[in-house]
Write a protein that holds these residues in place. Structure first.
Motif, PDB file in Angstrom:
ATOM      1  N   UNK A   6      -6.284 -36.398  21.686  1.00 14.61           N
ATOM      2  CA  UNK A   6      -5.852 -37.110  22.564  1.00 14.61           C
ATOM      3  C   UNK A   6      -6.579 -36.890  23.992  1.00 14.61           C
ATOM      4  N   UNK A   7      -7.601 -37.571  25.231  1.00 13.03           N
ATOM      5  CA  UNK A   7      -7.859 -37.598  26.071  1.00 13.03           C
ATOM      6  C   UNK A   7      -7.173 -37.722  27.107  1.00 13.03           C
ATOM      7  N   UNK A  29       7.957 -31.124  23.257  1.00  7.79           N
ATOM      8  CA  UNK A  29       8.686 -31.574  22.525  1.00  7.79           C
ATOM      9  C   UNK A  29       8.077 -32.300  20.896  1.00  7.79           C
ATOM     10  N   UNK A  30       6.237 -32.010  21.244  1.00  7.05           N
ATOM     11  CA  UNK A  30       5.721 -32.439  19.879  1.00  7.05           C
ATOM     12  C   UNK A  30       6.436 -31.929  18.648  1.00  7.05           C
ATOM     13  N   UNK A  39      -1.500 -27.015  17.732  1.00 11.99           N
ATOM     14  CA  UNK A  39      -1.945 -27.557  18.987  1.00 11.99           C
ATOM     15  C   UNK A  39      -3.153 -26.848  19.342  1.00 11.99           C
ATOM     16  N   UNK A  40      -3.270 -27.505  20.371  1.00 14.49           N
ATOM     17  CA  UNK A  40      -5.153 -26.782  20.832  1.00 14.49           C
ATOM     18  C   UNK A  40      -4.390 -27.472  22.509  1.00 14.49           C
ATOM     19  N   UNK A  41      -4.172 -27.094  23.389  1.00 16.31           N
ATOM     20  CA  UNK A  41      -4.344 -27.979  25.291  1.00 16.31           C
ATOM     21  C   UNK A  41      -6.165 -27.253  26.074  1.00 16.31           C
ATOM     22  N   UNK A  54     -10.810 -34.316  33.120  1.00 12.52           N
ATOM     23  CA  UNK A  54     -10.419 -34.902  31.131  1.00 12.52           C
ATOM     24  C   UNK A  54      -9.466 -33.301  30.661  1.00 12.52           C
ATOM     25  N   UNK A  55      -8.513 -33.778  29.836  1.00 12.87           N
ATOM     26  CA  UNK A  55      -7.856 -32.605  29.202  1.00 12.87           C
ATOM     27  C   UNK A  55      -8.028 -33.533  27.570  1.00 12.87           C
ATOM     28  N   UNK A  56      -8.229 -32.443  27.046  1.00 14.61           N
ATOM     29  CA  UNK A  56      -7.790 -32.859  25.614  1.00 14.61           C
ATOM     30  C   UNK A  56      -6.654 -32.229  24.537  1.00 14.61           C
ATOM     31  N   UNK A  57      -5.694 -32.911  23.938  1.00 11.89           N
ATOM     32  CA  UNK A  57      -4.229 -32.540  23.213  1.00 11.89           C
ATOM     33  C   UNK A  57      -5.027 -32.635  21.560  1.00 11.89           C
ATOM     34  N   UNK A  58      -5.160 -31.019  21.215  1.00 11.86           N
ATOM     35  CA  UNK A  58      -5.647 -32.235  19.646  1.00 11.86           C
ATOM     36  C   UNK A  58      -4.314 -31.137  18.997  1.00 11.86           C
TER      37      UNK A  58
END
Length: 100
Positions: A6-7, A29-30, A39-41, A54-58
């Motif tokens: 999610x970006x 929470x996730x 997870x990667x932020x 822009x940030x990405x959560x993988x």
């Protein structure tokens, strides 16, 4: 492996508070869903014509079944928490990726 990315496009002035909230509240929470392994932020280093950062959560799921469990059982509640905090003021989009 299934990767759910999610970006988020945020305003410059929101960067510090957004990152702190993501790391201290949203990502924990996730993790409570116990459906993904890692997870990667990340901050996206390529600039775009859009204003903002822009940030990405993988989220890395071991298989499609675990992703389906997350999607069917938890995603609506997780999205509601995010939207309650940011009231749809942060544009985002998600992509489902499969390791090649």
């Amino acid at each position: 492996m299934i990767i759910y990315n999610t970006s988020y496009l945020i305003e410059d002035s929101m960067e510090t508070s957004f990152c702190e909230w993501m790391k201290k509240q949203f990502i924990p929470l996730l993790k409570e869903t116990q459906t993904f392994t890692t997870s990667y932020f990340c901050k996206v280093m390529v600039t775009t014509e859009d204003r903002g950062i822009t940030y990405s959560l993988q989220l890395l799921f071991p298989d499609k079944e675990q992703f389906k469990k997350y999607h069917n059982s938890f995603e609506a509640r997780i999205t509601a928490v995010f939207n309650a905090k940011y009231q749809n003021n942060i544009p985002s989009f998600s992509s489902l990726l499969k390791e090649a």
